[in-house]
Design a protein around this motif. Structure first.
Motif, mmCIF file in Angstrom:
data_model
loop_
_atom_site.group_PDB
_atom_site.id
_atom_site.type_symbol
_atom_site.label_atom_id
_atom_site.label_comp_id
_atom_site.label_asym_id
_atom_site.label_seq_id
_atom_site.Cartn_x
_atom_site.Cartn_y
_atom_site.Cartn_z
ATOM 1 N N UNK B 297 0.841 -1.206 0.000
ATOM 2 C CA UNK B 297 0.000 0.000 0.000
ATOM 3 C C UNK B 297 0.870 1.247 0.000
ATOM 4 N N UNK B 298 1.886 1.211 0.859
ATOM 5 C CA UNK B 298 2.745 2.386 0.987
ATOM 6 C C UNK B 298 3.539 2.615 -0.300
ATOM 7 N N UNK B 299 4.149 1.549 -0.804
ATOM 8 C CA UNK B 299 4.941 1.687 -2.030
ATOM 9 C C UNK B 299 4.082 2.208 -3.186
ATOM 10 N N UNK B 300 2.867 1.649 -3.310
ATOM 11 C CA UNK B 300 1.982 2.078 -4.398
ATOM 12 C C UNK B 300 1.595 3.546 -4.237
ATOM 13 N N UNK B 301 1.368 3.949 -2.986
ATOM 14 C CA UNK B 301 1.032 5.345 -2.743
ATOM 15 C C UNK B 301 2.183 6.251 -3.169
ATOM 16 N N UNK B 302 3.413 5.854 -2.791
ATOM 17 C CA UNK B 302 4.604 6.619 -3.173
ATOM 18 C C UNK B 302 4.753 6.705 -4.689
ATOM 19 N N UNK B 303 4.408 5.597 -5.348
ATOM 20 C CA UNK B 303 4.572 5.543 -6.813
ATOM 21 C C UNK B 303 3.452 6.272 -7.547
ATOM 22 N N UNK B 305 0.011 5.783 -7.180
ATOM 23 C CA UNK B 305 -1.287 5.125 -7.406
ATOM 24 C C UNK B 305 -2.393 5.982 -6.798
ATOM 25 N N UNK B 306 -3.544 6.028 -7.482
ATOM 26 C CA UNK B 306 -4.653 6.839 -6.965
ATOM 27 C C UNK B 306 -5.153 6.232 -5.657
ATOM 28 N N UNK B 310 -5.864 2.281 -4.702
ATOM 29 C CA UNK B 310 -5.152 1.736 -3.541
ATOM 30 C C UNK B 310 -6.149 1.229 -2.502
ATOM 31 N N UNK B 311 -7.199 1.996 -2.305
ATOM 32 C CA UNK B 311 -8.235 1.635 -1.328
ATOM 33 C C UNK B 311 -8.963 0.361 -1.772
ATOM 34 N N UNK B 312 -9.188 0.252 -3.080
ATOM 35 C CA UNK B 312 -9.854 -0.939 -3.626
ATOM 36 C C UNK B 312 -8.983 -2.182 -3.329
ATOM 37 N N UNK B 313 -7.695 -2.050 -3.580
ATOM 38 C CA UNK B 313 -6.778 -3.168 -3.331
ATOM 39 C C UNK B 313 -6.675 -3.469 -1.840
ATOM 40 N N UNK B 314 -6.717 -2.402 -1.041
ATOM 41 C CA UNK B 314 -6.694 -2.597 0.417
ATOM 42 C C UNK B 314 -7.919 -3.395 0.850
#
Lengths: 368, 368
Positions: B297-303, B305-306, B310-314
């Motif tokens: 989640x964190x890495x995707x946020x840094x990269x 990702x909307x 991210x929330x959907x994947x979470x």
């Protein structure tokens, strides 16, 4: 105990181990950090004179190092510090710090051969391989008289460095440190015990022969920090920020005044690459940033000011001299989160002795 | 000594001060943090049973608090913990933690009146004024039986809180702490001494009557951290991350396994608001972030990702249960930089006693 488990009941290492290596020093060992351009011969020798170990900061540029070493030798002789060991070997009773990403190994070796400082301090290499080369060549050149100190900021680095270089001392730098360190990091309270436990596991699994001497750095400004570091497993400590207020530190009054003024360093200092960029020191490996007191340069950078404009304003501030520092100034005040504990200007020797006495007093208080 | 100067030679506060207030506890006081949703009655009572002080984490939502207090009372009676004081007053020998930005004062008062826990722990108010109201009303309601602990993360906050609320104890949280704390902060090694010095200056200048009891938190996971905190001037400590591995902690095996796996927390944990956002806990005042183990989640946020994606994947990861945690997982593992020191699951009582014994052993070693 299971392998690698922490055992608080095991005997402590001999308190005099460091004093055998550096016979003029007293326990607990207090060293001054090799602050680039700031820690020169007068500061280093005063710390050693007071029973500590002073480091010259030669940084990434050794062009003035010979002059500084000559000066340190002269001051050491004047101070009647030992410069000849029990086997007739000569040495210089101070250390020298290098920023390995930029320092010149071959030139350094010629100087080490001639002056033989009792320690070198390596930090921020481009690769562990490079560090192995430095370590090996320094050992060959000085016949082991010059002890190898290597600074790390994570458990991963500690393992790589100890396996690869077998340093005599490992300087474990917590995130609170002023000036340069890893952008992400832990404070000494968790980093130091985990480094020690991990290295002890490497000894048990015969990956390394023994632990290096563990030296704590980062956020220590008085005897309480020293006593805490000993409790966490260190055998000695390094202070940087505290020595910024030493009479012998080579820095502008504007810089020193800002160190004395700033407080609540967790809120008022920040680790960043902004200050490096403005100062034109852009060769640091990307994983390092410098912690300094927040000022207008930093705020403007955060607010989206272009580097060009920010740099122009920085260069103008340079022209203002001491007035260029401060909260609303633009010149860089590298300092640790302990900056609020630094409140008085005094001799580096007095500081060294005072901190040692305070640490003893704290430990005596805890016995009660 | 000049006003406000640190004097390591002055007598230590009575070691038994905390033991007079919490008579079943032993020195040094070890408390368990009021971790929201995780620290419930079984964990808190086990810590108190072992001579520590356990805190229930009631967080920002008191809907289950009465049930939890009832449970704690039942467990305390079963454990033969004292619930009646020397003057016949009844109390509950545990504390309760509140996130003041969201907690309900009026409802809390009715419960405190009925159950009278020995301490409340306030943290993260919307304003100091709000905190003053909480403090005043709790004191009135419980006739002082319930001691007021307030958590701060900077020198500035310490001054405001001590002047405004006169807490019985000040929990000084260093930047290494897991879960929520100020986004910017210092480690205990510099924060704790500066808070104490600053408050002592306020006593000398008659701005406050006396120092509150100083409790250290943030990065402490074993007896070395406890001993270091005492050296820095604390009278007791709080651990959170270490108790995540307690049998009695209310958390999923996936969370606990990730705590046991993660190491080198300065590199592998980060303080951020990303995890809050994904979990839908978006009401925290903006100056706070939660430290957790870095995951996808964190890495995707840094990269970039909307948040939506991210929330959907979470949310999908939530459906996976224990497999949702881990380096390549997405569920949140709040933990401090000391996460690498947490390597075994055991009872919270055993941990409490072990850490206290370790601290004693460290202090004995330092005397040698």
């Amino acid at each position: 105990m299971t392998s690698g488990a922490y055992n608080p009941f095991k005997p402590a290492p001999s308190k005099t181990a460091l004093q055998k290596i550096f016979p003029w020093t007293e326990a607990p060992l207090v060293a001054s950090a090799p602050m680039r351009l700031i820690s020169l011969a007068p500061l280093a020798v005063e710390v050693s004179k007071a029973g500590g170990l002073g480091f010259i900061g030669s940084g990434n540029d050794q062009s003035n190092l010979e002059e500084t070493l000559k000066h340190a030798l002269k001051l050491s002789v004047e101070a009647k510090l030992p410069i000849v060991g029990s086997k007739g070997e000569t040495f210089l009773p101070i250390g020298v710090g290098f920023l390995n990403w930029g320092a010149d190994l071959e030139y350094t070796l010629t100087l080490l051969k001639q002056y033989r400082p009792v320690a070198v301090w390596f930090f921020a290499p481009r690769s562990t391989e490079g560090l192995v080369e430095w370590t090996t060549k320094v050992r060959e050149t000085t016949f082991g008289i010059t002890k190898i100190w290597i600074q790390i900021g994570s458990v991963k680095e500690a393992v790589e460095v100890v396996k690869g270089c077998k340093p005599d001392a490992l300087v474990v730098q917590g995130a609170d440190a002023g000036g340069h360190g890893l952008n992400n990091g832990a404070g000494l309270i968790s980093l130091l015990p985990e480094v020690i436990d991990t290295l002890e596991t490497l000894v048990e699994t015969r990956n390394i022969e023994q632990l290096p001497t563990i030296i704590a750095a980062g956020g220590i400004a008085d005897g309480r920090g020293v006593a805490a570091s000993l409790a966490l497993g260190a055998e000695g400590v390094v202070m940087g920020t505290r020595y910024l207020a030493a009479n012998e530190a080579q820095l502008s009054p504007g810089y020193r005044n800002e160190v004395l003024r700033a407080s609540d360093g967790g809120q008022t200092t920040v680790r960043s690459s902004v200050y490096d960029t403005l100062r034109g020191t852009t060769e640091w490996p990307k994983e390092y940033g410098g912690r300094g007191v927040v000022n207008k340069s930093y705020h403007d950078s955060l607010s989206g000011m272009s580097l060009e404009e920010n740099k122009k304003l920085y260069d103008e501030a340079v022209g203002k001299g001491d007035e260029g520092w401060g909260e609303s100034g633009r010149l860089t005040t590298y300092a640790g989160t302990c900056v609020g504990l630094v409140k008085k200007v005094q001799g580096a020797g007095e500081t060294t002795k005072e901190v040692r006495l305070e640490a003893d007093a704290v430990l005596r208080r805890l016995k009660g």
